[in-house]
Design a protein around this motif. Sequence first.
Motif, PDB file in Angstrom:
ATOM      1  N   HIS A  66     -15.153  10.726 -11.398  1.00 23.69           N
ATOM      2  CA  HIS A  66     -16.112  11.818 -11.542  1.00 23.69           C
ATOM      3  C   HIS A  66     -16.700  12.142 -10.172  1.00 23.69           C
ATOM      4  O   HIS A  66     -17.043  11.226  -9.414  1.00 23.69           O
ATOM      5  N   VAL A  99     -18.974  12.978  -7.004  1.00 20.37           N
ATOM      6  CA  VAL A  99     -20.356  12.711  -6.596  1.00 20.37           C
ATOM      7  C   VAL A  99     -21.095  14.038  -6.489  1.00 20.37           C
ATOM      8  O   VAL A  99     -20.491  15.117  -6.507  1.00 20.37           O
ATOM      9  N   LYS A 104     -21.317  13.174 -12.557  1.00 18.63           N
ATOM     10  CA  LYS A 104     -21.282  12.566 -13.879  1.00 18.63           C
ATOM     11  C   LYS A 104     -21.318  11.048 -13.751  1.00 18.63           C
ATOM     12  O   LYS A 104     -20.359  10.420 -13.312  1.00 18.63           O
ATOM     13  N   ASN A 105     -22.461  10.473 -14.134  1.00 19.38           N
ATOM     14  CA  ASN A 105     -22.610   9.026 -14.223  1.00 19.38           C
ATOM     15  C   ASN A 105     -22.581   8.669 -15.699  1.00 19.38           C
ATOM     16  O   ASN A 105     -23.398   9.163 -16.474  1.00 19.38           O
ATOM     17  N   GLU A 106     -21.650   7.813 -16.112  1.00 16.57           N
ATOM     18  CA  GLU A 106     -21.481   7.579 -17.538  1.00 16.57           C
ATOM     19  C   GLU A 106     -21.574   6.097 -17.891  1.00 16.57           C
ATOM     20  O   GLU A 106     -21.366   5.218 -17.052  1.00 16.57           O
ATOM     21  N   TYR A 142     -21.130   0.417 -17.086  1.00 15.95           N
ATOM     22  CA  TYR A 142     -21.689   1.633 -16.482  1.00 15.95           C
ATOM     23  C   TYR A 142     -20.785   2.071 -15.348  1.00 15.95           C
ATOM     24  O   TYR A 142     -20.373   1.253 -14.511  1.00 15.95           O
ATOM     25  N   PRO A 174     -20.722   4.760 -12.358  1.00 14.98           N
ATOM     26  CA  PRO A 174     -21.323   5.830 -11.563  1.00 14.98           C
ATOM     27  C   PRO A 174     -20.261   6.765 -10.996  1.00 14.98           C
ATOM     28  O   PRO A 174     -19.073   6.418 -10.906  1.00 14.98           O
ATOM     29  N   ALA A 175     -20.693   7.952 -10.611  1.00 17.37           N
ATOM     30  CA  ALA A 175     -19.781   8.936 -10.019  1.00 17.37           C
ATOM     31  C   ALA A 175     -19.081   8.315  -8.810  1.00 17.37           C
ATOM     32  O   ALA A 175     -19.679   7.572  -8.036  1.00 17.37           O
ATOM     33  N   MET A 223     -23.568  10.141 -20.878  1.00 19.84           N
ATOM     34  CA  MET A 223     -23.407  10.509 -19.472  1.00 19.84           C
ATOM     35  C   MET A 223     -24.382  11.618 -19.125  1.00 19.84           C
ATOM     36  O   MET A 223     -25.013  12.214 -19.996  1.00 19.84           O
ATOM     37  N   THR A 224     -24.526  11.858 -17.832  1.00 17.27           N
ATOM     38  CA  THR A 224     -25.256  13.043 -17.425  1.00 17.27           C
ATOM     39  C   THR A 224     -24.552  14.262 -18.006  1.00 17.27           C
ATOM     40  O   THR A 224     -23.369  14.213 -18.337  1.00 17.27           O
ATOM     41  N   ILE A 278     -30.900   5.074 -14.009  1.00 19.64           N
ATOM     42  CA  ILE A 278     -30.949   6.516 -13.788  1.00 19.64           C
ATOM     43  C   ILE A 278     -31.959   7.096 -14.775  1.00 19.64           C
ATOM     44  O   ILE A 278     -32.331   6.444 -15.754  1.00 19.64           O
TER      45      ILE A 278
END
Length: 462
Positions: free
Chosen positions: A102, A104, A135-137, A284, A286-287, A302-303, A357
């Motif tokens: 994803h 940054v 997108k941090n999921e 978790y 992160p992007a 996710m975001t 987050i």
Amino acid sequence: MYPIEAVPKHYAWGSRTCLQTMFHLPQQGPQEPRLAEMWFSGHPQSPSPMKLPGGVSSSLLDEIHSNPVAMVGEHASQEFGPVMPYLFKVISAEIPLSLQVHPVDFEARAGYNRENDLGIALDAPERSFKDSLAKNEMLVALEPFTASVGFAPVIEQLRLLRSVNHPIARQMVHALTARTFHVGQPPQEYAASDVMMPMSSITWPDSRRRIFRAFHVAITSPPTDAGSLEQALREACENVPESGRQREALNGAVQAAKAFDTDPSVLCLLMMNPVVLAEGESVYIPAGLPHAYIHGTAAEIMTNSDNVLRAGMTIKHRDISNLLHSLNCQPATPIDPSSSAFAALAIQDLITYRPKISEYMLAYGRVDSASGAWPIAGRLIQRYGELMQKYGPQRLQLPSDGPRVLLCTEGSLQCITAMQRVSLDQGEAVFIPAQDGHIDIGVNPEGHEASHGSYLFASTPF
């Protein structure tokens, strides 16, 4: 509270049974597209339908736009604007998903604006950036779930790649061992790949550059002979223990090679951390972190972004150059958001997952009229026994503000606010606006499964 419907997503890697059972949908025939994801969404491309009082139909996106403070709360409105801060899904993978990253944040903004300027439609197959958000999921397993996440230590990468008798694996070993002896002067054969490194690579140590080159070798190599990758990987399995990280990594690569029998990118899974989750365990992502989901059913939050950059193991559009610009090549242990003292605790029949987050958290819980420990919570309490001993008995309440989605995953339950009482059976969900305040979740005495119920609860953090 408003009844909310999930938006179904059909992809080649999905299941023909799991989500259909949970959401009480018709079982699919062999020629029908597989059901892969169910979205509870305020994303502009796929907003969830809602039912308002009087049977009026609307969408989550429209209702948030019309009254953001009542729907998402003053704090979330000020921080994120009149939008849903997160995207909540239930996914089921029968075959491996794409090898992906994803973008940054600054790459997402630049890519979204660039594709808009080029006039690429938001739903075009070649579109990579559906929005301007990183997108941090986070994923929470609802059954045994396997994945590959982030880069493993280089010594593990080399051990696995050397065990595979295949020419591309040997090229990747060479890339991992060819050192740069002069700053700014990479080995000549990797000059073309080095120009694709992200801007942050100027500060990378040489070991991280070698990881990038080996990854680049796999995702840019031409297709192999059908079956050659799977055969080489199966032969490698014969020379490693039947359990442990090596076998887990090889098993994931074998499954990927079986599904994508000419795609060299499956060898990237041997560079990555194998992740094997039991129900209730989480990871978790992160992007920027490379990952591939292999098999299983899980909750995903996710975001509020649908940005995916794919490098392989897919029939969809691959965007290798943009993926490489966001690629995080630092070896690291996968992040478990349920293991941090300040992020999550397993309390009685409720487990919470809260990465560091501000957009979201998730809870997985159970209501039960009978006594007895919930096995999932009990297992995690045992796993984090020192944490529980340190912090003592806790009384954890679910967030009483912000936008919340409650999904019944099994049995039946009730959700109660100061003004309303709603019953939910398996597969049913409600959106709980910020204005509804405090909620209680309990046994539904009139449900089809009155003795128990399990649920997922998505929200912004406390």
